[in-house]
Enzyme design. Structure first.
Site, PDB file in Angstrom:
ATOM      1  N   SER A 139       8.458   6.477   5.696  1.00 38.92           N
ATOM      2  CA  SER A 139       9.124   5.824   4.554  1.00 38.92           C
ATOM      3  C   SER A 139       9.420   6.905   3.524  1.00 38.92           C
ATOM      4  O   SER A 139       8.762   7.956   3.514  1.00 38.92           O
ATOM      5  CB  SER A 139       8.168   4.794   3.948  1.00 38.92           C
ATOM      6  OG  SER A 139       8.572   4.437   2.642  1.00 38.92           O
ATOM      7  N   TYR A 152      -0.279   2.332   1.103  1.00 41.18           N
ATOM      8  CA  TYR A 152       0.895   2.333   1.992  1.00 41.18           C
ATOM      9  C   TYR A 152       1.569   3.703   1.931  1.00 41.18           C
ATOM     10  O   TYR A 152       1.847   4.314   2.968  1.00 41.18           O
ATOM     11  CB  TYR A 152       1.871   1.230   1.579  1.00 41.18           C
ATOM     12  CG  TYR A 152       3.166   1.278   2.355  1.00 41.18           C
ATOM     13  CD1 TYR A 152       3.200   0.898   3.702  1.00 41.18           C
ATOM     14  CD2 TYR A 152       4.352   1.716   1.763  1.00 41.18           C
ATOM     15  CE1 TYR A 152       4.387   0.955   4.428  1.00 41.18           C
ATOM     16  CE2 TYR A 152       5.536   1.777   2.484  1.00 41.18           C
ATOM     17  CZ  TYR A 152       5.549   1.400   3.816  1.00 41.18           C
ATOM     18  OH  TYR A 152       6.716   1.468   4.538  1.00 41.18           O
TER      19      TYR A 152
HETATM   20  N1  LIG Z   1      11.938  -2.466   5.188  1.00 43.50           N
HETATM   21  C1  LIG Z   1      11.718  -1.445   4.395  1.00 43.50           C
HETATM   22  O1  LIG Z   1      12.140  -1.450   3.214  1.00 43.50           O
HETATM   23  C2  LIG Z   1      11.029  -0.225   4.929  1.00 43.50           C
HETATM   24  C3  LIG Z   1      11.148   0.971   4.206  1.00 43.50           C
HETATM   25  C4  LIG Z   1      10.515   2.110   4.684  1.00 43.50           C
HETATM   26  C5  LIG Z   1       9.783   2.063   5.848  1.00 43.50           C
HETATM   27  N2  LIG Z   1       9.665   0.886   6.533  1.00 43.50           N
HETATM   28  C6  LIG Z   1       8.849   0.895   7.751  1.00 43.50           C
HETATM   29  O2  LIG Z   1       9.619   0.416   8.832  1.00 43.50           O
HETATM   30  C7  LIG Z   1       8.741  -0.083   9.841  1.00 43.50           C
HETATM   31  C8  LIG Z   1       9.272  -1.419  10.329  1.00 43.50           C
HETATM   32  O3  LIG Z   1       9.183  -2.365   9.271  1.00 43.50           O
HETATM   33  P1  LIG Z   1      10.336  -3.420   8.949  1.00 43.50           P
HETATM   34  O4  LIG Z   1      10.890  -3.102   7.633  1.00 43.50           O
HETATM   35  O5  LIG Z   1      11.241  -3.560  10.110  1.00 43.50           O
HETATM   36  O6  LIG Z   1       9.444  -4.736   8.745  1.00 43.50           O
HETATM   37  P2  LIG Z   1       9.331  -6.104   9.544  1.00 43.50           P
HETATM   38  O7  LIG Z   1      10.659  -6.748   9.651  1.00 43.50           O
HETATM   39  O8  LIG Z   1       8.222  -6.839   8.883  1.00 43.50           O
HETATM   40  O9  LIG Z   1       8.887  -5.652  11.012  1.00 43.50           O
HETATM   41  C9  LIG Z   1       7.577  -5.203  11.284  1.00 43.50           C
HETATM   42  C10 LIG Z   1       7.373  -5.132  12.782  1.00 43.50           C
HETATM   43  O10 LIG Z   1       6.021  -4.719  13.030  1.00 43.50           O
HETATM   44  C11 LIG Z   1       5.380  -5.688  13.875  1.00 43.50           C
HETATM   45  N3  LIG Z   1       3.973  -5.835  13.548  1.00 43.50           N
HETATM   46  C12 LIG Z   1       3.418  -6.100  12.338  1.00 43.50           C
HETATM   47  N4  LIG Z   1       2.088  -6.226  12.440  1.00 43.50           N
HETATM   48  C13 LIG Z   1       1.797  -6.033  13.760  1.00 43.50           C
HETATM   49  C14 LIG Z   1       0.587  -6.062  14.503  1.00 43.50           C
HETATM   50  N5  LIG Z   1      -0.600  -6.290  13.923  1.00 43.50           N
HETATM   51  N6  LIG Z   1       0.648  -5.850  15.848  1.00 43.50           N
HETATM   52  C15 LIG Z   1       1.843  -5.650  16.460  1.00 43.50           C
HETATM   53  N7  LIG Z   1       3.018  -5.576  15.792  1.00 43.50           N
HETATM   54  C16 LIG Z   1       2.975  -5.795  14.464  1.00 43.50           C
HETATM   55  C17 LIG Z   1       6.145  -6.988  13.595  1.00 43.50           C
HETATM   56  O11 LIG Z   1       6.077  -7.868  14.695  1.00 43.50           O
HETATM   57  P3  LIG Z   1       5.122  -9.158  14.822  1.00 43.50           P
HETATM   58  O12 LIG Z   1       4.989  -9.785  13.476  1.00 43.50           O
HETATM   59  O13 LIG Z   1       5.844  -9.967  15.831  1.00 43.50           O
HETATM   60  O14 LIG Z   1       3.821  -8.626  15.334  1.00 43.50           O
HETATM   61  C18 LIG Z   1       7.569  -6.480  13.438  1.00 43.50           C
HETATM   62  O15 LIG Z   1       8.168  -6.320  14.701  1.00 43.50           O
HETATM   63  C19 LIG Z   1       7.354  -0.141   9.211  1.00 43.50           C
HETATM   64  O16 LIG Z   1       6.581   0.937   9.668  1.00 43.50           O
HETATM   65  C20 LIG Z   1       7.637  -0.012   7.728  1.00 43.50           C
HETATM   66  O17 LIG Z   1       6.571   0.571   7.027  1.00 43.50           O
HETATM   67  C21 LIG Z   1      10.283  -0.245   6.102  1.00 43.50           C
END
Ligand SMILES: NC(=O)c1ccc[n+]([C@@H]2O[C@H](COP(=O)([O-])OP(=O)(O)OC[C@H]3O[C@@H](n4cnc5c(N)ncnc54)[C@H](OP(=O)(O)O)[C@@H]3O)[C@@H](O)[C@H]2O)c1
Length: 261
Positions: A139, A152
């Site tokens: 991130s 985080y």
């Molecule tokens: N969105 C942002 O603004 C942003 C910015 C910077 C970095 N990121 C990073 O991008 C990555 C993806 O996040 P996202 O934004 O796409 O969020 P998201 O839509 O909430 O997706 C998170 C993913 O992680 C999985 N997950 C969560 N807890 C889990 C667990 N205990 N076991 C297995 N899978 C799990 C979820 O699937 P299930 O719930 O089906 O398990 C989902 O597929 C993360 O590492 C996040 O820190 C996001």
């Protein structure tokens, strides 16, 4: 067909990375907790890009998760794994002292221990492929402390440093490591982090789509780059953190994130 394993592939950035990898000709190994959503991504990969996908519905914070994923991957990819994407992760918004410690430790397990354990367990399979790639999703918070997203941000700083160190160690091995550091992206991240609607509305004004982030991530991955920050605004903001004094950077971040607590 070369195989790509993506954690957190059920929605958001992970889902888009999976579909973009399918478009590039990879068969998929998809992991997350939500079996139905994983199946939907698998069906899309087949319908849109004629690629096969196997799914594993698993809570990746389980102590045996990395071992379970590694033996499942070895079964599906005896000839080697071409891509590993450590994407599953979440944030928790609030002051360190006021957030539940167990929940925070669970977040660290997913954001930081799991990528380490999974990469360690899968490196033999990655080495078996002629050329292979590891993409760690950090991130822009990796580049600075963020009050009210303190742990985080620290977990993502760890992932960035881990990626760079491992990348160096693996030079000449055929395994390339890239760290993808998105800024605000339209996914379920804000809800999962417990961010209020006001803060999410602010973030939405500058958010990229998950598909844009995935495209930037894969372009950098296959170009063999060490790091990528998608989006000009995010690049500039992260770049400034290396020249602006830390107390000022932290005050600005607190002004955005703590204001809505
Ligand atoms: N969105 C942002 O603004 C942003 C910015 C910077 C970095 N990121 C990073 O991008 C990555 C993806 O996040 P996202 O934004 O796409 O969020 P998201 O839509 O909430 O997706 C998170 C993913 O992680 C999985 N997950 C969560 N807890 C889990 C667990 N205990 N076991 C297995 N899978 C799990 C979820 O699937 P299930 O719930 O089906 O398990 C989902 O597929 C993360 O590492 C996040 O820190 C996001």
């Amino acid at each position: 067909m070369p195989l790509a394993l993506i954690t957190g592939a059920s929605r958001g950035i992970g889902r888009e990375l999976a579909l973009a990898l399918a478009q590039r000709g990879y068969d998929l190994l998809l992991v997350a907790r939500s079996a139905d959503q994983l199946q939907a991504v698998a069906q899309e990969a087949q319908a849109l890009h004629q690629r096969q996908a196997a799914v594993l519905a698993l809570d990746l914070t389980h102590p045996e998760a990395a071992a379970t994923v590694a033996s499942w991957a070895a079964h599906h990819a005896p000839e080697g794994l071409a891509v590993l994407v450590n994407n599953a992760g979440y944030g928790l918004w609030g002051r360190f002292e006021q957030l539940n410690l167990e929940e925070q430790l669970n977040m660290l397990q997913l954001n930081l221990n799991l990528p380490v354990q999974l990469t360690y367990a899968l490196l033999p399979l990655l080495r078996r492929a002629a050329r292979s790639y590891v993409l760690n999703v950090a991130s822009t918070a990796a580049y600075q402390a963020v009050p009210s997203l303190t742990l985080y941000a620290a977990s993502k700083a760890f992932l960035l440093s881990f990626s760079r160190g491992l990348r160096y160690e693996l030079k000449g091995s055929g395994v390339s490591v890239t760290c993808l550091s998105p800024g605000a992206t339209t996914t379920d991240f804000g809800n999962r982090a417990g961010m209020g609607t006001e803060l999410q509305a602010v973030a939405n004004k500058v958010s990229m789509t998950a598909a844009q982030v995935a495209a930037a991530g894969l372009k950098a991955l296959f170009a063999g780059r060490a790091e990528v920050i998608p989006g000009v605004l995010n690049k500039v903001t992260a770049g400034l953190t290396s020249v602006v004094p830390k107390p000022i950077v932290e005050k600005i971040a607190a002004g955005i994130y703590e204001k809505y607590l």
